[in-house]
Scaffold this motif. Structure first.
Motif, PDB file in Angstrom:
ATOM      1  N   LYS A   1      29.115  44.077  18.619  1.00 40.52           N
ATOM      2  CA  LYS A   1      28.219  43.655  17.544  1.00 40.52           C
ATOM      3  C   LYS A   1      26.783  44.076  17.837  1.00 40.52           C
ATOM      4  CE  LYS A   1      30.792  39.685  15.758  1.00 40.52           C
ATOM      5  NZ  LYS A   1      30.778  38.213  15.584  1.00 40.52           N
ATOM      6  N   GLN A   2      26.368  43.920  19.078  1.00 39.13           N
ATOM      7  CA  GLN A   2      25.017  44.346  19.448  1.00 39.13           C
ATOM      8  C   GLN A   2      24.856  45.861  19.266  1.00 39.13           C
ATOM      9  OE1 GLN A   2      24.203  42.978  23.407  1.00 39.13           O
ATOM     10  NE2 GLN A   2      24.331  40.795  22.851  1.00 39.13           N
ATOM     11  N   LYS A   3      25.911  46.621  19.665  1.00 39.32           N
ATOM     12  CA  LYS A   3      25.850  48.069  19.491  1.00 39.32           C
ATOM     13  C   LYS A   3      25.777  48.447  18.011  1.00 39.32           C
ATOM     14  CE  LYS A   3      26.593  51.087  22.057  1.00 39.32           C
ATOM     15  NZ  LYS A   3      25.674  52.064  22.686  1.00 39.32           N
TER      16      LYS A   3
ATOM     17  N   ARG B   1      25.965  57.670  11.861  1.00 38.20           N
ATOM     18  CA  ARG B   1      26.697  56.850  10.883  1.00 38.20           C
ATOM     19  C   ARG B   1      28.188  56.837  11.196  1.00 38.20           C
ATOM     20  NH1 ARG B   1      22.925  53.571   9.187  1.00 38.20           N
ATOM     21  NH2 ARG B   1      21.289  54.553   7.896  1.00 38.20           N
ATOM     22  N   GLN B   2      28.702  57.969  11.668  1.00 37.43           N
ATOM     23  CA  GLN B   2      30.126  58.025  12.044  1.00 37.43           C
ATOM     24  C   GLN B   2      30.416  57.099  13.227  1.00 37.43           C
ATOM     25  OE1 GLN B   2      31.513  61.982  12.849  1.00 37.43           O
ATOM     26  NE2 GLN B   2      33.622  61.321  13.219  1.00 37.43           N
ATOM     27  N   GLU B   3      29.538  57.129  14.245  1.00 37.82           N
ATOM     28  CA  GLU B   3      29.714  56.236  15.384  1.00 37.82           C
ATOM     29  C   GLU B   3      29.566  54.774  14.959  1.00 37.82           C
ATOM     30  OE1 GLU B   3      26.981  57.432  18.355  1.00 37.82           O
ATOM     31  OE2 GLU B   3      28.004  59.330  18.802  1.00 37.82           O
ATOM     32  N   GLU B   4      28.654  54.537  14.013  1.00 41.61           N
ATOM     33  CA  GLU B   4      28.488  53.162  13.510  1.00 41.61           C
ATOM     34  C   GLU B   4      29.762  52.677  12.831  1.00 41.61           C
ATOM     35  OE1 GLU B   4      26.075  50.868   9.972  1.00 41.61           O
ATOM     36  OE2 GLU B   4      25.188  52.704  10.797  1.00 41.61           O
TER      37      GLU B   4
ATOM     38  N   LYS C   1      36.066  49.049  15.305  1.00 37.46           N
ATOM     39  CA  LYS C   1      36.419  48.422  16.577  1.00 37.46           C
ATOM     40  C   LYS C   1      36.118  46.925  16.540  1.00 37.46           C
ATOM     41  CE  LYS C   1      35.546  48.699  21.554  1.00 37.46           C
ATOM     42  NZ  LYS C   1      34.776  49.398  22.621  1.00 37.46           N
ATOM     43  N   ARG C   2      34.967  46.579  15.968  1.00 35.32           N
ATOM     44  CA  ARG C   2      34.617  45.157  15.855  1.00 35.32           C
ATOM     45  C   ARG C   2      35.653  44.392  15.040  1.00 35.32           C
ATOM     46  NH1 ARG C   2      29.994  44.226  11.804  1.00 35.32           N
ATOM     47  NH2 ARG C   2      31.810  44.770  10.528  1.00 35.32           N
TER      48      ARG C   2
END
Length: 381
Positions: free
Chosen positions: A50-52, A107-110, A116-117
């Protein structure tokens, strides 16, 4: 022997079931602990993810502002390209392309972090359900284990008690037969013999009166009278052994006093008696029961305890009858079951018939105390 074999088989089956249930409980505990450990790790991972995500959102927003600015710069260069050198135009194009590429990757990594979250949250929900099911199952197994270890043991104890009661019933039948034999012998050797002698002496009186002198006949009549008295005494003694007539005529307290005096004198032992409450007649079945209880308790103390002092106390209260018998004898361990201890078992059976309670306190070398409480409002005459 067959009963003992069945009891051993039942114990073996119960022990096997208990082992299986305990092993299952241990496995469920391990599953629950592993789920809890994984749950804790996933919570930490979720917090980090979540922090990431927040960091990527913030970085993306800033990068998006740079992209917008670069696009405006690119638009301006494209519109007035004659004002800028070729190197400046190339730099603006390359900077804009690089920023757009970085934004797209960010944006893709987000999105990957968001996915994942969400996956971690779903796994946490599943683990929560697994932990709850494991706890519920462990609780149910604990109930089953309690049932196996306690209730099945009680069943075994009930079987043992039923066996003891069966033996007690057989002992009663044997005692009845022995009592019939004893009474038969006493009547045959006592009153029956005396009555036969009286019959012979009466014929002798008749012959003496006809052939001898009146004085000799009178002496024979006196001898016959003595024999009649002796026979009457023997008959009364036998009847008293079966059931004291004083219990019907005088009641419980006077009969107990008379019985205690006789036993104390015959066995050369000190027996103290104390009566508390109003001395009055109660229902006959209660009088019989309490007399037999006193009789059994005193006989046990005289025969087995080696006591020098026995104390009997009876309390006639408003709502119940209390009987307390103590002795200073050698005592015994109540927790150790003794073979053929039908005297105490008979007392318990008699007390339970009247919805009463019996408490036996004893220890090796510390004497014995028996406390009996029986409700008796219904026993009032």
């Amino acid at each position: 022997m067959a009963v003992k074999t069945r009891e051993k088989d039942l114990d073996f089956i119960v022990d096997e079931m208990v082992d299986v249930v305990e092993n299952s409980k241990d496995e469920i505990f391990h599953i629950s602990e592993e789920a809890r450990s994984e749950h804790e790790q996933l919570l930490k991972e979720l917090d980090y993810t979540k922090q990431k995500v927040l960091q990527y959102i913030d970085d993306g927003d800033k990068l998006e502002q740079n992209v917008r600015y670069s696009r405006r710069r690119l638009s301006e260069v494209s519109k007035y390209f004659d004002r800028y050198t070729e190197d400046e135009i190339r730099e603006v194009y390359e900077t804009t392309h690089e920023l757009q590429t970085k934004l797209a990757m960010l944006r893709q990594e987000e999105r990957a972090l968001r996915t994942k979250r969400d996956e971690i949250e779903r796994r946490l929900q599943n683990l929560d359900q697994t932990i709850k099911r494991a706890e519920n199952l462990a609780n149910k197994i604990s109930v089953i284990l309690t049932y196996l270890t306690d209730d099945f043991r009680q069943v075994n104890e009930m079987l043992e008690e039923a066996k003891e009661k069966q033996e007690f019933g057989l002992q009663i039948i044997e005692a009845q037969e022995e009592e019939r034999k004893r009474i038969s012998r006493e009547i045959h050797d006592g009153p029956a013999q005396m009555l036969a002698n009286i019959l012979l002496r009466s014929e002798l009186v008749d012959r003496t009166f006809r052939e001898g002198s009146p004085e000799d006949a009178l002496n024979e009549i006196k001898n016959v009278r003595k024999m009649v008295r002796t026979s009457l005494y023997e008959v009364r003694r036998i009847i008293y052994d079966l059931r004291p007539m004083a219990l019907d005529d005088l009641g419980l307290i006077p009969t107990i006093k008379k019985y205690i005096a006789t036993i104390a004198d015959y066995n050369n032992i000190k027996i103290e008696f104390l009566s508390i409450g109003e001395v009055k007649r109660i229902n006959q079945k209660y009088e019989i029961a309490f007399f037999r209880l006193v009789q059994e308790a005193i006989q046990n103390a005289v025969k087995h305890s080696e006591a020098t002092l026995i104390t009997v106390k009876i309390e006639i209260c408003t709502k119940n009858l209390n009987l307390i018998i103590t002795d200073n004898g050698k005592g015994f361990d109540p927790d150790i079951k003794r073979d053929k201890s039908f005297g105490l078992m008979g007392m318990k059976e008699r007390v339970e018939m009247f919805d009463g309670t019996i408490e036996i306190n004893s220890a090796i070398g510390a004497g014995t105390k028996i406390i009996i409480r029986v409700p008796y409002e219904r026993a009032l005459v």
